[in-house]
Design an enzyme around this catalytic site. Structure first.
Site, PDB file in Angstrom:
ATOM      1  N   ASN A   9      36.807 -21.843   8.181  1.00 17.05           N
ATOM      2  CA  ASN A   9      38.063 -22.394   8.695  1.00 17.05           C
ATOM      3  C   ASN A   9      37.705 -23.299   9.867  1.00 17.05           C
ATOM      4  O   ASN A   9      37.433 -22.812  10.961  1.00 17.05           O
ATOM      5  CB  ASN A   9      38.970 -21.238   9.146  1.00 17.05           C
ATOM      6  CG  ASN A   9      40.203 -21.718   9.887  1.00 17.05           C
ATOM      7  OD1 ASN A   9      40.539 -22.915   9.832  1.00 17.05           O
ATOM      8  ND2 ASN A   9      40.885 -20.818  10.581  1.00 17.05           N
ATOM      9  N   LYS A  11      39.508 -25.209  11.544  1.00 15.52           N
ATOM     10  CA  LYS A  11      40.595 -25.404  12.512  1.00 15.52           C
ATOM     11  C   LYS A  11      40.704 -26.903  12.835  1.00 15.52           C
ATOM     12  O   LYS A  11      40.414 -27.723  11.959  1.00 15.52           O
ATOM     13  CB  LYS A  11      40.363 -24.561  13.768  1.00 15.52           C
ATOM     14  CG  LYS A  11      40.083 -23.092  13.411  1.00 15.52           C
ATOM     15  CD  LYS A  11      40.169 -22.168  14.573  1.00 15.52           C
ATOM     16  CE  LYS A  11      39.816 -20.758  14.093  1.00 15.52           C
ATOM     17  NZ  LYS A  11      40.094 -19.746  15.111  1.00 15.52           N
ATOM     18  N   HIS A  93      47.800 -17.990   9.339  1.00 13.24           N
ATOM     19  CA  HIS A  93      46.794 -17.759  10.384  1.00 13.24           C
ATOM     20  C   HIS A  93      47.508 -17.414  11.691  1.00 13.24           C
ATOM     21  O   HIS A  93      48.568 -17.967  11.988  1.00 13.24           O
ATOM     22  CB  HIS A  93      45.930 -19.011  10.565  1.00 13.24           C
ATOM     23  CG  HIS A  93      44.740 -18.751  11.432  1.00 13.24           C
ATOM     24  ND1 HIS A  93      44.836 -18.687  12.796  1.00 13.24           N
ATOM     25  CD2 HIS A  93      43.444 -18.492  11.129  1.00 13.24           C
ATOM     26  CE1 HIS A  93      43.640 -18.404  13.299  1.00 13.24           C
ATOM     27  NE2 HIS A  93      42.777 -18.291  12.301  1.00 13.24           N
ATOM     28  N   GLU A  95      47.044 -18.299  14.616  1.00 12.62           N
ATOM     29  CA  GLU A  95      47.340 -19.439  15.495  1.00 12.62           C
ATOM     30  C   GLU A  95      48.637 -20.123  15.068  1.00 12.62           C
ATOM     31  O   GLU A  95      49.411 -20.589  15.903  1.00 12.62           O
ATOM     32  CB  GLU A  95      46.145 -20.407  15.493  1.00 12.62           C
ATOM     33  CG  GLU A  95      44.982 -19.841  16.304  1.00 12.62           C
ATOM     34  CD  GLU A  95      43.600 -20.285  15.864  1.00 12.62           C
ATOM     35  OE1 GLU A  95      43.475 -21.276  15.122  1.00 12.62           O
ATOM     36  OE2 GLU A  95      42.627 -19.618  16.271  1.00 12.62           O
ATOM     37  N   GLU A 165      42.523 -10.313  10.188  1.00 14.31           N
ATOM     38  CA  GLU A 165      41.982 -10.963  11.382  1.00 14.31           C
ATOM     39  C   GLU A 165      42.706 -10.417  12.615  1.00 14.31           C
ATOM     40  O   GLU A 165      43.797 -10.894  12.957  1.00 14.31           O
ATOM     41  CB  GLU A 165      42.206 -12.476  11.318  1.00 14.31           C
ATOM     42  CG  GLU A 165      41.479 -13.157  10.189  1.00 14.31           C
ATOM     43  CD  GLU A 165      41.209 -14.619  10.526  1.00 14.31           C
ATOM     44  OE1 GLU A 165      40.052 -15.023  10.423  1.00 14.31           O
ATOM     45  OE2 GLU A 165      42.139 -15.342  10.905  1.00 14.31           O
ATOM     46  N   GLY A 171      38.036 -16.075  17.906  1.00 16.93           N
ATOM     47  CA  GLY A 171      37.576 -17.068  18.865  1.00 16.93           C
ATOM     48  C   GLY A 171      37.202 -16.491  20.216  1.00 16.93           C
ATOM     49  O   GLY A 171      37.012 -17.229  21.181  1.00 16.93           O
ATOM     50  N   SER A 209      35.408 -13.765  15.052  1.00 16.65           N
ATOM     51  CA  SER A 209      34.109 -13.818  15.733  1.00 16.65           C
ATOM     52  C   SER A 209      32.942 -13.335  14.872  1.00 16.65           C
ATOM     53  O   SER A 209      31.989 -12.756  15.389  1.00 16.65           O
ATOM     54  CB  SER A 209      34.158 -13.033  17.049  1.00 16.65           C
ATOM     55  OG  SER A 209      35.092 -13.629  17.939  1.00 16.65           O
TER      56      SER A 209
HETATM   57  P1  PGA Z   1      36.495 -17.217  14.741  1.00 15.76           P
HETATM   58  O1  PGA Z   1      37.841 -17.592  13.957  1.00 15.76           O
HETATM   59  O2  PGA Z   1      35.461 -16.905  13.680  1.00 15.76           O
HETATM   60  O3  PGA Z   1      36.159 -18.434  15.542  1.00 15.76           O
HETATM   61  O4  PGA Z   1      36.809 -16.029  15.570  1.00 15.76           O
HETATM   62  C1  PGA Z   1      38.224 -16.930  12.790  1.00 15.76           C
HETATM   63  C2  PGA Z   1      39.527 -17.489  12.300  1.00 15.76           C
HETATM   64  O5  PGA Z   1      40.357 -17.855  13.137  1.00 15.76           O
HETATM   65  O6  PGA Z   1      39.755 -17.582  11.094  1.00 15.76           O
END
Ligand code: PGA
Length: 257
Positions: A9, A11, A93, A95, A165, A171, A209
């Site tokens: 992903n 982003k 997601h 976010e 998640e 993140g 992460s």
């Molecule tokens: P990250 O993000 O691996 O940077 O923690 C995962 C995601 O948001 O899908």
């Protein structure tokens, strides 16, 4: 046992020149016996489609409109993504839930739109830190999953990829522990088993992460079918090492309980 799935992903990251280098490096070295996809920002779908064509790496998007077409300025419909041979679309997601106010019901309708267009929704669910500390992991996951079941039939639920998640692990560099991950994945598997005939064949991913150093342990958990990878998917060597860990974890042949 079916192969694991690793979904990158990106982003809101990427630039034409950097994408070319990253995707070429992935295509040159992606391992076999693992399914790999990258979900790129909309403006790079055409570029990624060209660079990935003929390779085993599938293309995906990070969001979609719940509507098929019409006067929705700035939105992108599922059929448009299909035009670029997208196979996967991330929906819900955290976010987008947090920053764009997407509700459980909206997420469910987006998943339906993706399925209707012949693609696979990667539906993200997960609790915040406050919810975990309040002992609400199970109720939060159930609520997010139940919203899907109020829009999708059993066959459609069986066609999803579900990504667990935890919001606090995204993140932050702070992955959930193997025990926390398996507990949550097991809840999702149990929920699916009550509603879907092929529940054990539905892929459940962990995201938050994930790094090459932790991927092997996480992907070997009984109910882990792969990962959704944010930051680490932007670095070719790291993402490839995660894909290799997924391949090795499938070969270890764990049986679900
Ligand atoms: P990250 O993000 O691996 O940077 O923690 C995962 C995601 O948001 O899908």
């Amino acid at each position: 046992m079916s192969s694991k799935l690793v979904v990158g992903n990106w982003k809101m990251h990427g630039a034409a020149q950097a994408n070319q280098a990253l995707l070429s490096a992935l295509v040159a070295a992606v391992p076999d016996r693992v399914d790999v996809a990258v979900c790129v920002p909309y403006p790079y779908l055409a570029q990624a489609h060209g660079l990935l064509s003929g390779s085993p790496i599938a293309l995906g998007a990070q969001n979609v409109s719940e509507y098929a077409q019409g006067a929705y300025t700035g939105e992108v419909g599922a059929a448009m993504l299909r035009d670029f041979d997208c196979r996967y679309v991330i929906v819900g997601h955290s976010e987008r839930r947090t920053l764009c106010g997407e509700s459980d019901a909206t997420v469910a309708r987006k998943a339906a739109a993706v399925l209707h267009a012949g693609m696979v929704p990667v539906v993200c669910i997960g609790e915040t830190l406050a919810q975990r500390e309040a002992g609400q992991v199970e109720s939060v996951l159930n609520q997010q999953l139940d919203a899907l079941a109020s829009v999708l039939g059993a066959d459609q639920l069986g066609a999803l990829v579900v990504a667990y998640e935890p919001v606090w692990a995204i993140g932050t560099g702070r992955s959930a522990t193997a025990r926390q991950v398996q507990e949550a994945l097991g809840l999702v598997r149990g929920w699916l088993r009550e509603r879907v005939r092929n529940a054990d064949a539905v892929r459940i991913l962990y995201g938050g992460s994930v790094k090459a150093a932790t991927a092997g342990e996480l992907f070997s958990l009984p109910d882990a079918d792969g990962g959704l990878i944010g930051g680490a998917s932007l670095v070719a060597a790291e993402f490839l090492a995660i894909c290799e860990a997924a391949r090795d974890a499938s070969q270890s042949g764990l049986i679900r309980e």
